[in-house]
Design a protein around this motif. Sequence first.
Motif, PDB file in Angstrom:
ATOM      1  N   ILE A 115       0.843  -1.205   0.000  1.00  0.00           N
ATOM      2  CA  ILE A 115       0.000   0.000   0.000  1.00  0.00           C
ATOM      3  C   ILE A 115       0.879   1.257   0.000  1.00  0.00           C
ATOM      4  CG2 ILE A 115      -1.660   1.344   1.378  1.00  0.00           C
ATOM      5  CD1 ILE A 115      -2.950  -1.279   2.224  1.00  0.00           C
ATOM      6  N   VAL A 116       1.906   1.257   0.855  1.00  0.00           N
ATOM      7  CA  VAL A 116       2.787   2.432   0.922  1.00  0.00           C
ATOM      8  C   VAL A 116       3.503   2.644  -0.418  1.00  0.00           C
ATOM      9  CG1 VAL A 116       4.856   3.389   2.027  1.00  0.00           C
ATOM     10  CG2 VAL A 116       3.137   2.223   3.410  1.00  0.00           C
ATOM     11  N   ALA A 117       3.966   1.538  -1.012  1.00  0.00           N
ATOM     12  CA  ALA A 117       4.682   1.668  -2.282  1.00  0.00           C
ATOM     13  C   ALA A 117       3.747   2.188  -3.378  1.00  0.00           C
ATOM     14  CB  ALA A 117       5.264   0.321  -2.689  1.00  0.00           C
ATOM     15  N   LEU A 118       2.540   1.685  -3.389  1.00  0.00           N
ATOM     16  CA  LEU A 118       1.577   2.125  -4.401  1.00  0.00           C
ATOM     17  C   LEU A 118       1.281   3.619  -4.251  1.00  0.00           C
ATOM     18  CD1 LEU A 118      -0.366   1.238  -6.637  1.00  0.00           C
ATOM     19  CD2 LEU A 118      -2.076   0.738  -4.889  1.00  0.00           C
ATOM     20  N   LEU A 119       1.020   4.035  -3.010  1.00  0.00           N
ATOM     21  CA  LEU A 119       0.728   5.453  -2.771  1.00  0.00           C
ATOM     22  C   LEU A 119       1.932   6.316  -3.145  1.00  0.00           C
ATOM     23  CD1 LEU A 119      -1.121   5.178   0.672  1.00  0.00           C
ATOM     24  CD2 LEU A 119      -2.131   5.795  -1.526  1.00  0.00           C
TER      25      LEU A 119
END
Length: 450
Positions: A387-391
């Motif tokens: 999730i962090v990488a996507l954001l």
Amino acid sequence: MKNERSSFTGKIGFVLAAAGSAVGLGNIWRFPYLAAKYGGGIFLLTYLVLAVTFGFTLMVTEIAIGRKTGLSAIGAFKKLNSKFSFIGWLGALVPMIILPYYSVIGGWVSKYLYTFIAGPGRAMEEGIGFFNQFVSQPAEPLIWFLIFLGITAVVVFLGVEKGVEKVSKVMMPILICLSVVIAGYTLFLPGAMEGVRYYFMPDFSKFSVELVLGAMGQLFYSMSLAMGIMITYGSYMKKDVSIESAVHQIEFFDTGIAILAGLMIVPATFALSGGGELNQGPGLMFGTLPQVFERMLGGQFIGILFFLLVLFAALTSSISLMETVVSIVQDKLRWTRTASCIIVFVGALLLGIPSSLGNGAWSGVLLLGKDILSFFDFISNSVMMPIVALLTCIFVGYVLKPKTLIEEVERNMVFRSKKLYTVVLKYIAPVCILLILLTSILETLGILAI
Ligand code: PHE
């Protein structure tokens, strides 16, 4: 505040510390297993292609964010765009969750090093039985956890230059030598060549979507991405160091050690226990391998070298986790380094106790069908990191624009992979990450088997 920020003395210090973070348990107990499972050479090839595209892009992004802002994750996102500081907060949670349970495992490794030095009789004879008996005790694993966390805290307390950098400069070269020596030794075992063939020969029939997703998930974790570590280390990087070439070197270390770990483990297991299914995680490291060492000439000595190698790999990773949390506390609360270290140490100690007991006294406690340690591992690696990488990709690709970070990379060097970087960041990485996230959730719900 910013003027007082410490830094790595130069490129070598930075590269070794970042590689120290990247090279960890994942390289040793998961990579060889995945490579053996997914058709050897074809997995290695896929992994390498992903490392120089996808992994490269994400790592450059994080380091450039850190160096541009001179801050750790939360402050960095806030400075770039205050509406997006929540990405920094999310990213900061990941090392806070990982540090406690990673240190519990570090404690197990320390115990094994001690056992191999003191006389590994039962550990080698009984394999996993010995390990299960050890982790199910309430006190002993906690003591080893405390020792491991304590060593980590002392290094972080000493500071970026005198602690993190110094330790990495000593441990990483030793780690590389140990890997080469152990891999070299196992290659001479009779029957090892069959394992080498199995490990390297590409089996194209095993190429599948699962293989790509498995490789991508591994890459993420292995390169310590999406948890603010590389942002923090980037913030300690001098402006005249080339980010692009530093990232290539870190990747070279990380992948090189992973491949060497496979060369230590796969042929040895083949030669001494006749191949069969290779397992991963604690079962491999604390069960199968001690039994493999027992059958080797000088097995106790090889065992000592091996657990020393694993201990160094785990320590440099836990140091990077704690350094990241400490730097967040320092940046956010403006506390001194000493106070920040103490609070992080105590917090990690308290949070780690349930993970330690989860294999023993609290083994009845299951979350999503997993013991406590595996649950934290799942939430941090399989849910929060993607999730962090996507954001991050969406934020940098579409709000901040890649140009801003490209300028940081280009400060005084040419950025050779500029085009590749932009395309991967904007289009390829978000799709791939979404796929990793979906598969890991479907896998846990039992809908998909990877
Ligand atoms: N990259 C490390 C490994 O391969 C794992 C790690 C995760 C390190 C989180 C630091 C923080 O094992």
